[in-house]
Design a protein around this motif. Structure first.
Motif, mmCIF file in Angstrom:
data_model
loop_
_atom_site.group_PDB
_atom_site.id
_atom_site.type_symbol
_atom_site.label_atom_id
_atom_site.label_comp_id
_atom_site.label_asym_id
_atom_site.label_seq_id
_atom_site.Cartn_x
_atom_site.Cartn_y
_atom_site.Cartn_z
ATOM 1 N N CYS A 84 -7.744 -2.213 1.877
ATOM 2 C CA CYS A 84 -8.311 -1.249 2.821
ATOM 3 C C CYS A 84 -7.895 -1.527 4.269
ATOM 4 C CB CYS A 84 -9.833 -1.240 2.724
ATOM 5 S SG CYS A 84 -10.425 -0.718 1.105
ATOM 6 N N CYS A 87 -5.207 0.774 5.561
ATOM 7 C CA CYS A 87 -4.948 1.815 4.562
ATOM 8 C C CYS A 87 -5.041 3.195 5.217
ATOM 9 C CB CYS A 87 -5.955 1.705 3.420
ATOM 10 S SG CYS A 87 -5.717 2.948 2.138
ATOM 11 N N ARG A 88 -4.103 4.058 4.879
ATOM 12 C CA ARG A 88 -4.102 5.424 5.419
ATOM 13 C C ARG A 88 -4.441 6.456 4.342
ATOM 14 N NH1 ARG A 88 -0.648 6.074 10.387
ATOM 15 N NH2 ARG A 88 -0.277 3.955 11.077
ATOM 16 N N ASP A 89 -4.705 5.980 3.120
ATOM 17 C CA ASP A 89 -5.052 6.902 2.043
ATOM 18 C C ASP A 89 -6.437 7.479 2.310
ATOM 19 O OD1 ASP A 89 -2.688 6.138 0.865
ATOM 20 O OD2 ASP A 89 -3.629 4.738 -0.534
ATOM 21 N N ALA A 90 -6.593 8.723 1.967
ATOM 22 C CA ALA A 90 -7.889 9.375 2.143
ATOM 23 C C ALA A 90 -8.639 9.368 0.817
ATOM 24 C CB ALA A 90 -7.704 10.799 2.642
ATOM 25 N N CYS A 91 -8.777 8.181 0.234
ATOM 26 C CA CYS A 91 -9.422 8.073 -1.078
ATOM 27 C C CYS A 91 -10.905 7.753 -0.930
ATOM 28 C CB CYS A 91 -8.734 7.004 -1.916
ATOM 29 S SG CYS A 91 -8.844 5.361 -1.205
ATOM 30 N N CYS A 96 -10.853 4.160 -5.915
ATOM 31 C CA CYS A 96 -9.604 3.554 -5.444
ATOM 32 C C CYS A 96 -9.221 2.392 -6.365
ATOM 33 C CB CYS A 96 -9.762 3.064 -4.006
ATOM 34 S SG CYS A 96 -8.282 2.243 -3.379
ATOM 35 N N LYS A 98 -6.698 0.301 -6.078
ATOM 36 C CA LYS A 98 -6.329 -0.906 -5.324
ATOM 37 C C LYS A 98 -7.581 -1.689 -4.925
ATOM 38 C CE LYS A 98 -2.361 1.429 -3.241
ATOM 39 N NZ LYS A 98 -1.856 1.988 -1.971
#
Length: 120
Positions: A84, A87-91, A96, A98
């Motif tokens: 995290c 992290c740029r993912d919008a999860c 998640c 990961k």
């Protein structure tokens, strides 16, 4: 050992701080020399100083500065770095993969630590 190092050790051993007028007596130096030592420690960011009164006399309360060092260990799980961080993912954390793997690795680390302490 330089007088600044000695002064810093004396200041650090007093957890609640030490009055400047007590410091120069403890170091067996005059107040002028103590002021120069304090000025150097302040300039280097090694101590803090605040106005105070000791036995009716104005002086300063000196405390060792606590430098906060980055604590990357909190982001590690075994050899895995927190997914995290940056992290740029919008999860969603709940889904998640990961993050789930990292948390499971944390749990594994705790079990390994407990087993190691039982063996010892």
């Amino acid at each position: 050992m330089e007088i600044e190092e000695t002064a810093l050790e004396v200041i650090a051993k007093h957890e609640n701080g030490v009055f400047q007028n007590q410091l120069w007596k403890e170091l067996n130096i005059d107040s002028r020399k103590c002021s120069r030592v304090i000025a150097k420690l302040l300039k280097d960011g090694l101590i803090t100083r605040e106005s105070a009164v000791d036995n009716g006399a104005r002086t300063f309360l000196l405390k060792a500065a606590h430098k906060e060092e980055p604590c990357f260990e909190l982001l590690l799980s075994g050899d895995m770095f927190s997914p995290c961080a940056g992290c740029r993912d919008a999860c969603q954390p709940e889904s998640c993969e990961k993050l789930t793997a990292w948390v499971l690795n944390l749990s594994k680390d705790n079990v390994d630590d407990q087993e190691a302490s039982i063996i010892e």
